[in-house]
Design a protein around this motif. Structure first.
Motif, PDB file in Angstrom:
ATOM      1  N   UNK A 212       1.005  -1.259  -0.476  1.00  0.00           N
ATOM      2  CA  UNK A 212       0.010  -0.176  -0.202  1.00  0.00           C
ATOM      3  C   UNK A 212       1.022   1.292  -0.349  1.00  0.00           C
ATOM      4  N   UNK A 213       0.297   2.471  -1.134  1.00  0.00           N
ATOM      5  CA  UNK A 213       1.633   3.126  -0.945  1.00  0.00           C
ATOM      6  C   UNK A 213       0.502   4.336  -0.972  1.00  0.00           C
ATOM      7  N   UNK A 214       0.966   5.563  -1.086  1.00  0.00           N
ATOM      8  CA  UNK A 214       0.309   6.506  -1.368  1.00  0.00           C
ATOM      9  C   UNK A 214      -0.281   7.746  -0.173  1.00  0.00           C
ATOM     10  N   UNK A 215      -0.166   8.718   0.392  1.00  0.00           N
ATOM     11  CA  UNK A 215      -0.888   9.598   1.052  1.00  0.00           C
ATOM     12  C   UNK A 215      -1.548   9.991   2.184  1.00  0.00           C
ATOM     13  N   UNK A 216      -1.876  10.622   3.360  1.00  0.00           N
ATOM     14  CA  UNK A 216      -3.492  10.252   3.620  1.00  0.00           C
ATOM     15  C   UNK A 216      -2.993  11.085   5.123  1.00  0.00           C
ATOM     16  N   UNK A 217      -4.888  10.791   5.827  1.00  0.00           N
ATOM     17  CA  UNK A 217      -4.363  11.358   7.252  1.00  0.00           C
ATOM     18  C   UNK A 217      -3.905  10.707   7.978  1.00  0.00           C
ATOM     19  N   UNK A 218      -4.560  11.129   9.051  1.00  0.00           N
ATOM     20  CA  UNK A 218      -3.656  10.325  10.898  1.00  0.00           C
ATOM     21  C   UNK A 218      -4.019   9.443  11.019  1.00  0.00           C
ATOM     22  N   UNK A 219      -5.570   9.338  10.134  1.00  0.00           N
ATOM     23  CA  UNK A 219      -5.972   8.017  10.337  1.00  0.00           C
ATOM     24  C   UNK A 219      -5.452   6.897   9.057  1.00  0.00           C
ATOM     25  N   UNK A 220      -5.291   7.252   7.954  1.00  0.00           N
ATOM     26  CA  UNK A 220      -4.573   6.356   7.574  1.00  0.00           C
ATOM     27  C   UNK A 220      -2.805   6.158   7.898  1.00  0.00           C
ATOM     28  N   UNK A 221      -2.106   7.266   7.445  1.00  0.00           N
ATOM     29  CA  UNK A 221      -1.108   6.602   8.121  1.00  0.00           C
ATOM     30  C   UNK A 221      -1.017   5.988   9.174  1.00  0.00           C
ATOM     31  N   UNK A 222      -2.113   5.900  10.542  1.00  0.00           N
ATOM     32  CA  UNK A 222      -2.343   5.037  11.359  1.00  0.00           C
ATOM     33  C   UNK A 222      -2.560   3.369  11.002  1.00  0.00           C
ATOM     34  N   UNK A 223      -3.775   2.994  10.335  1.00  0.00           N
ATOM     35  CA  UNK A 223      -4.178   2.038   9.301  1.00  0.00           C
ATOM     36  C   UNK A 223      -2.596   1.303   9.184  1.00  0.00           C
ATOM     37  N   UNK A 224      -2.029   2.360   8.160  1.00  0.00           N
ATOM     38  CA  UNK A 224      -0.929   1.534   7.231  1.00  0.00           C
ATOM     39  C   UNK A 224       0.072   1.117   8.139  1.00  0.00           C
ATOM     40  N   UNK A 225       0.298   1.788   9.444  1.00  0.00           N
ATOM     41  CA  UNK A 225       1.328   1.080  10.590  1.00  0.00           C
ATOM     42  C   UNK A 225       1.342   0.051  11.238  1.00  0.00           C
ATOM     43  N   UNK A 226      -0.333  -0.098  10.780  1.00  0.00           N
ATOM     44  CA  UNK A 226      -0.682  -1.789  11.859  1.00  0.00           C
ATOM     45  C   UNK A 226      -0.821  -2.149  10.462  1.00  0.00           C
ATOM     46  N   UNK A 227      -0.739  -2.582   9.254  1.00  0.00           N
ATOM     47  CA  UNK A 227      -0.881  -3.617   8.436  1.00  0.00           C
ATOM     48  C   UNK A 227       0.754  -4.164   8.172  1.00  0.00           C
ATOM     49  N   UNK A 228       1.267  -2.961   8.013  1.00  0.00           N
ATOM     50  CA  UNK A 228       2.810  -3.284   7.964  1.00  0.00           C
ATOM     51  C   UNK A 228       3.086  -4.912   8.627  1.00  0.00           C
ATOM     52  N   UNK A 229       3.080  -5.623   7.679  1.00  0.00           N
ATOM     53  CA  UNK A 229       3.958  -7.032   8.346  1.00  0.00           C
ATOM     54  C   UNK A 229       2.863  -7.996   7.141  1.00  0.00           C
ATOM     55  N   UNK A 230       2.009  -7.558   7.476  1.00  0.00           N
ATOM     56  CA  UNK A 230       0.555  -8.556   6.323  1.00  0.00           C
ATOM     57  C   UNK A 230       0.792  -7.331   5.001  1.00  0.00           C
ATOM     58  N   UNK A 231       1.203  -6.352   4.798  1.00  0.00           N
ATOM     59  CA  UNK A 231       0.785  -6.083   3.791  1.00  0.00           C
ATOM     60  C   UNK A 231       2.564  -4.906   3.880  1.00  0.00           C
ATOM     61  N   UNK A 232       3.434  -5.127   2.546  1.00  0.00           N
ATOM     62  CA  UNK A 232       4.247  -4.133   2.301  1.00  0.00           C
ATOM     63  C   UNK A 232       3.382  -2.674   2.577  1.00  0.00           C
ATOM     64  N   UNK A 233       4.327  -1.523   2.731  1.00  0.00           N
ATOM     65  CA  UNK A 233       3.540   0.281   2.991  1.00  0.00           C
ATOM     66  C   UNK A 233       5.549   1.219   2.103  1.00  0.00           C
ATOM     67  N   UNK A 234       4.844   1.954   1.780  1.00  0.00           N
ATOM     68  CA  UNK A 234       6.111   3.105   1.619  1.00  0.00           C
ATOM     69  C   UNK A 234       6.562   3.690   2.006  1.00  0.00           C
TER      70      UNK A 234
END
Length: 438
Positions: A212-234
């Motif tokens: 998952x890549x791309x910018x977002x608000x604080x909720x999007x950033x928090x979600x990307x941080x939490x799903x890292x490991x299940x998927x990659x993030x930028x």
């Protein structure tokens, strides 16, 4: 009162003052973290129904099914065709330049053969599916669509899935046009942490992605941080930054506006100028005060410059480069005569802009290199987004019979030393085998 701090490296308090200036509190808001965790769990457990519930709750969009939230290709094409001619031409020119630059990053499979016939190498394969988050509604970031989608397609990713919120059903036409121009494959009108969850875990309607890549608000950033490991993030990006090294040869108004170009992002953005010419720093400060009132986002710029900006007097440009390496800024402009001389001293920066005509704004939109860059001093160990983020490397090992005789003894000796007898035996079975198949 000046809108920006003045510092000098000759002050005894310079280093602690700089550390304070650079400090950014990246601690997560507890309420955002809890809400995000709940959303992720709900989507993981309830899939499509959770997406429908959150889309109605947060974006005020009701749909009978998640399939109804897909934005069809004909709508993107219509949005592209409806753009004013100059806007479409600019988007297409930017996409072409980004594509051309990123083609140089594409890695190829390689191998070499040793004297005993053993073949070693590396196999390059693209990710199967990538998710691209794009802010929606009033926010319009078509450049982010291009900067994320184009390198993924250059890497050979078969499917790029874009998600973008549509508050009150408003679909941003320029974002959809960028999807058509940038090579996106499917677009869903969903956003927030729930969209990140859908991309990471998958639902009955939306297939999970690999990254998952791309910018977002604080909720999007928090979600990307939490799903890292299940998927990659930028990356988890912090506030935007610009650091300028100047020798006084660039018009002061240009430098003031370059500082504004990052400060206008938000109040937490950072803009710093390093220069050995004290009189020039005075000129830039005067230009800031003169130009600031004419800026539509003057309030944001003033707050950003006042809280996190600085004009720093350095002894010379060598010292400026040393400080730049310590700061490791997202964007570094070297606005000097013979800028390459100073660029040779730079080890840590997300992107380096050389010379008085290389404004950071050109890099944001159309120069070609990616504008997704490391922030908050992470340029010390990380790099801009690129084709390599959408490709994987697999090691290739084809050992010949002759090679197994040498490697087997080495491996067995090391395995016995580690107390791993099965490892040793596995290698030893291949010493002088009865068969001769290589």
């Amino acid at each position: 009162m000046s809108s920006i701090k003045r510092l000098s490296t000759q002050s005894e308090q310079f280093n602690p003052t700089l550390r304070t200036l650079l400090a950014f509190d990246a601690s997560q808001d507890e309420s955002i973290e809890r809400a995000t965790a709940d959303i992720l769990r709900h989507v993981q457990a309830n899939g499509d129904q959770a997406l429908l519930d959150y889309t109605q709750r947060f974006d005020r969009v009701s749909a009978a099914s998640v399939a109804a939230l897909e934005i069809e290709r004909h709508e993107w094409l219509a949005a592209r065709d409806a753009l004013p001619a100059d806007q479409r031409k600019a988007l297409e020119a930017a996409a072409e330049r980004v594509h051309r630059y990123h083609e140089h990053q594409r890695a190829q499979t390689w191998s070499y053969t040793e004297d005993d016939g053993t073949v070693l190498g590396q196999k390059i394969t693209p990710l199967d599916r990538v998710g691209l988050y794009v802010p929606g509604g009033k926010a319009a970031y078509p450049s982010s669509v291009l900067m994320n989608a184009v390198p993924a397609k250059v890497a050979g990713v078969p499917e790029v899935i874009m998600v973008t919120p549509t508050p009150d059903g408003v679909r941003n036409p320029i974002v959809l046009a960028a999807a058509a121009i940038g090579g996106v494959d499917r677009v869903w009108g969903i956003g927030g942490a729930q969209a990140v969850a859908a991309l990471a875990y998958g639902t009955a309607t939306i297939a999970p992605v690999d990254k998952i890549v791309g910018p977002g608000n604080a909720y999007v950033a928090a979600a990307k941080r939490r799903v890292y490991g299940t998927v990659g993030i930028d990356m988890i990006a912090g506030p935007s930054e610009i650091l300028i090294i100047a020798d006084g040869s660039t018009p002061a108004d240009w430098i003031a506006m370059d500082l504004f170009s990052q400060a206008e992002h938000d109040e937490l953005a950072q803009a710093i100028l390093l220069c050995p010419d004290l009189a020039y720093l005075d000129e830039v400060e005067a230009a800031i005060e003169r130009l600031l009132p004419s800026m539509p986002r003057a309030g944001i710029i003033r707050t950003s410059l006042g809280n996190r900006g600085a004009l720093i007097h350095v002894r010379d440009l060598d010292e400026a480069c040393a400080i730049a390496n310590d700061i490791a800024a997202e964007h570094l402009e070297i606005s000097t005569r013979n800028p390459q001389q100073w660029a040779d001293q730079i080890r840590h920066a997300g992107a380096i802009f050389l010379g008085r005509y290389s404004s950071e704004a050109l890099g944001d939109y159309c120069a070609g290199p990616n504008h997704v860059l490391p922030t908050s001093r992470t340029a010390r160990f990380s790099s801009p987004l690129g084709v390599y983020d959408f490709q994987k490397r697999s090691s290739l090992i084809h050992v010949s019979q002759e090679g197994a005789q040498t490697l087997g003894r080495v491996a067995a000796t090391l395995a016995y030393g580690e107390g791993l007898q099965a490892h040793a035996a596995s290698a030893e079975y291949r010493l002088n085998p009865a068969d001769t198949e290589s």
